[in-house]
Design a protein around this motif. Structure first.
Motif, PDB file in Angstrom:
ATOM      1  N   ILE A 241      14.226 -56.907 -52.169  1.00 29.70           N
ATOM      2  CA  ILE A 241      14.060 -55.361 -52.145  1.00 29.70           C
ATOM      3  C   ILE A 241      12.585 -55.038 -51.413  1.00 29.70           C
ATOM      4  CG2 ILE A 241      14.304 -53.127 -53.390  1.00 29.70           C
ATOM      5  CD1 ILE A 241      16.947 -54.565 -53.112  1.00 29.70           C
ATOM      6  N   GLN A 242      12.473 -54.402 -50.697  1.00 36.80           N
ATOM      7  CA  GLN A 242      10.962 -54.122 -50.141  1.00 36.80           C
ATOM      8  C   GLN A 242      10.935 -52.604 -49.932  1.00 36.80           C
ATOM      9  OE1 GLN A 242       9.338 -56.365 -47.151  1.00 36.80           O
ATOM     10  NE2 GLN A 242      10.811 -58.313 -47.712  1.00 36.80           N
ATOM     11  N   GLY A 243      10.213 -51.911 -50.883  1.00 37.44           N
ATOM     12  CA  GLY A 243      10.111 -50.470 -50.775  1.00 37.44           C
ATOM     13  C   GLY A 243      11.548 -49.813 -50.909  1.00 37.44           C
ATOM     14  N   ASN A 244      11.975 -49.079 -50.227  1.00 38.50           N
ATOM     15  CA  ASN A 244      13.185 -48.268 -50.293  1.00 38.50           C
ATOM     16  C   ASN A 244      14.250 -48.908 -49.269  1.00 38.50           C
ATOM     17  OD1 ASN A 244      12.184 -46.256 -51.848  1.00 38.50           O
ATOM     18  ND2 ASN A 244      11.521 -44.925 -50.126  1.00 38.50           N
ATOM     19  N   ALA A 245      13.979 -50.172 -48.856  1.00 36.89           N
ATOM     20  CA  ALA A 245      14.943 -51.028 -47.948  1.00 36.89           C
ATOM     21  C   ALA A 245      15.485 -52.485 -48.701  1.00 36.89           C
ATOM     22  CB  ALA A 245      14.162 -51.392 -46.624  1.00 36.89           C
ATOM     23  N   ILE A 246      16.661 -52.784 -48.033  1.00 36.77           N
ATOM     24  CA  ILE A 246      17.101 -53.934 -48.675  1.00 36.77           C
ATOM     25  C   ILE A 246      17.081 -54.859 -47.285  1.00 36.77           C
ATOM     26  CG2 ILE A 246      19.218 -55.163 -49.527  1.00 36.77           C
ATOM     27  CD1 ILE A 246      20.003 -52.404 -50.758  1.00 36.77           C
ATOM     28  N   HIS A 247      16.545 -56.015 -47.548  1.00 39.23           N
ATOM     29  CA  HIS A 247      16.356 -57.167 -46.693  1.00 39.23           C
ATOM     30  C   HIS A 247      17.316 -58.210 -46.886  1.00 39.23           C
ATOM     31  CE1 HIS A 247      12.235 -55.704 -44.835  1.00 39.23           C
ATOM     32  NE2 HIS A 247      12.576 -54.842 -45.638  1.00 39.23           N
ATOM     33  N   LEU A 248      17.770 -58.473 -45.795  1.00 40.47           N
ATOM     34  CA  LEU A 248      18.900 -59.537 -45.989  1.00 40.47           C
ATOM     35  C   LEU A 248      18.564 -60.784 -44.767  1.00 40.47           C
ATOM     36  CD1 LEU A 248      20.781 -56.775 -45.945  1.00 40.47           C
ATOM     37  CD2 LEU A 248      22.501 -58.414 -46.150  1.00 40.47           C
ATOM     38  N   ASP A 249      18.342 -61.883 -45.772  1.00 40.24           N
ATOM     39  CA  ASP A 249      17.778 -63.077 -44.923  1.00 40.24           C
ATOM     40  C   ASP A 249      18.864 -63.706 -44.084  1.00 40.24           C
ATOM     41  OD1 ASP A 249      17.075 -65.922 -44.068  1.00 40.24           O
ATOM     42  OD2 ASP A 249      15.595 -65.951 -45.736  1.00 40.24           O
ATOM     43  N   ILE A 250      18.560 -63.578 -42.624  1.00 41.56           N
ATOM     44  CA  ILE A 250      19.634 -64.090 -41.492  1.00 41.56           C
ATOM     45  C   ILE A 250      19.766 -65.430 -41.417  1.00 41.56           C
ATOM     46  CG2 ILE A 250      19.862 -63.867 -39.130  1.00 41.56           C
ATOM     47  CD1 ILE A 250      18.524 -61.379 -38.828  1.00 41.56           C
ATOM     48  N   GLU A 251      18.596 -66.182 -41.608  1.00 42.95           N
ATOM     49  CA  GLU A 251      19.061 -67.766 -41.759  1.00 42.95           C
ATOM     50  C   GLU A 251      19.854 -67.961 -42.829  1.00 42.95           C
ATOM     51  OE1 GLU A 251      16.102 -71.678 -42.281  1.00 42.95           O
ATOM     52  OE2 GLU A 251      15.079 -69.762 -42.140  1.00 42.95           O
TER      53      GLU A 251
END
Length: 448
Positions: A241-251
């Protein structure tokens, strides 16, 4: 049956005891039996009836029936009328979906307003198999095949263990009254077609269909739990979680067999429908996006970034008046005005250095150089400013590019302006023109 429900509640729904419950009652046999049982078990019940105005006088008679039942039982009874077809047309959905959305939204309003703990609906075992078959024909995943959940938040369905026939026998034995919905016999609706055509045929093939189906459903629920456990572990490895966004690791996602299946499980709650496009983002160029009704999924270098679609109101500008000490919207900022003591003017010393602060989230500006009200807004085409430490001006768009900001990060940045001049790219860089100098007499310190 009352004893069976009581035993079921004691064993599996004990949290309902001593709680206020709202029974969704249509006036039909299922909801009338549910009302009778919980009334006899001395629960603190209220009744809620929706008149969807789809069957003319018949709908109105249902409403009158429920009102009279509430008066007879001396329990709080709420009724409401919806112009369902107008709502369905306006929102581009089916009449049945419109009715569902309208009633559950109203039920939630009632629970909040009247401090009600749970909503009870009268779905029973036959409804479960009908839902299973409808979802199967439309295409679905495990969630659609595991039927109607007995507990879903504050919505509880105590009759799922009982068949339509068992409920009919109970109602007849206890001489209960109920309303017959004439539309239930029409095969105009998909559910009725499944109920009157498909299920009877399947029962011919397997007279023990409901029992067999119950066993199958339990197996599916077991498989569903395994999937949930797997996805929970996957989230720990791939999501941040970074700020208001969800980051999904592509690798990490690319290491999986059939990443599309995992992406569906990770993102299904965000209302995406084009799952091929979602999976294609893994190999797409940065900047490629896929949208749902509520969210956006963006490919940005090594991540898929999930964010809510921006409220159009955020394109507005917000004013900050003189002597403001704090604002909470559109972002949180605090303001502190400090007059520099006379003996610290025109020369550098420790006191001056302590008053002066410039990091990315805290700026100190010359109070006399700005004009109130200050404004906060998003970037506009052609915006330029004079980044502190840089000789000359730069387009804000070029600044964003040099900072290697993702599209979502760019969209989430606010600008603070004095009249037409940018004072601060908030959280990123102060404008050179407004910095504190040796001639500054009053400092305005702003923290984000």
């Amino acid at each position: 049956m009352k004893a069976a429900i009581r035993d079921h509640i004691d064993q599996n729904l004990s949290f309902l005891k001593d709680k206020k419950v709202l029974i969704a009652i249509s006036g039909g046999i299922d909801s009338c039996v549910l009302t009778h049982v919980f009334y006899k078990l001395k629960y603190d019940i209220s009744l809620a009836h929706c008149n969807f105005m789809l069957r003319g006088k018949e709908s109105n008679k249902d409403e009158i029936f429920v009102r009279e039942l509430g008066e007879k039982l001396q329990v709080p009874t709420y009724t409401i009328r919806f112009d369902t077809e107008v709502f369905a047309t306006k929102n581009g959905i089916s009449t049945q979906m419109a009715a569902r959305d309208l009633r559950y939204d109203w039920f939630r309003q009632l629970t909040e307003k009247n401090n009600i703990d749970y909503i009870l609906t009268a779905h029973q075992k036959d409804d479960v198999i009908e839902t299973f078959l409808i979802n199967l024909t439309r295409g679905t995943g495990l969630d659609g095949l595991t039927g109607i959940p007995e507990i879903n938040g504050n919505i509880v369905r105590p009759l799922l263990l009982f068949t339509r026939n068992e409920i009919l026998i109970f109602a007849t034995k206890h001489k209960l009254q109920w309303r017959e919905d004439s539309s239930n016999s029409s095969i105009k609706y998909v559910r009725n077609k499944v109920r009157h055509k498909v299920v009877p045929f399947l029962k011919e093939l397997n007279p023990n269909l409901l029992e067999t189906f119950s066993h199958t459903l339990e197996n599916l629920k077991g498989s569903q739990q395994i999937v949930k456990d797997c996805i929970r572990n996957l989230k720990e490895k791939t999501i941040s979680i970074q700020g208001n966004a969800i980051h999904l690791d592509i690798e990490q996602l690319k290491k999986l067999n059939n990443p599309k299946v995992y992406l569906y499980e990770l993102l299904k709650e965000y209302e995406f429908t084009e799952w091929e496009d979602v999976a294609d983002l893994l190999a797409a160029q940065s900047g490629k996006q896929v949208f749902s009704k509520t969210h956006r999924l963006l490919k940005d270098r090594a991540f898929l970034i999930l964010s809510e679609l921006e409220d159009p109101k955020e394109n507005d500008s917000f004013e900050i008046f003189e002597n403001t000490s704090k604002i909470a919207a559109p972002i949180q900022l605090t303001f502190e005005k400090t007059a520099i003591p006379f003996d610290t003017k025109n020369h550098s010393n420790k006191v001056f250095d302590e008053l002066f602060s410039n990091d990315t989230n805290t700026i100190s500006i010359d109070y006399d150089k700005v004009h109130f009200p200050l404004t906060i807004r998003k970037k506009q085409k052609g915006d330029v400013f004079y980044p502190i430490g840089l000789n000359g001006k730069k387009k804000v768009s070029k600044f964003f590019k040099d900072e290697k900001l993702s599209l979502i990060e760019k969209e989430n940045i606010w600008l603070m302006c004095s009249q037409k001049d940018i004072v601060w790219v908030i959280g990123k860089r102060l404008d050179e023109r407004f910095k504190v100098t040796q001639t500054t007499s009053t400092i305005l310190k702003i923290r984000s």
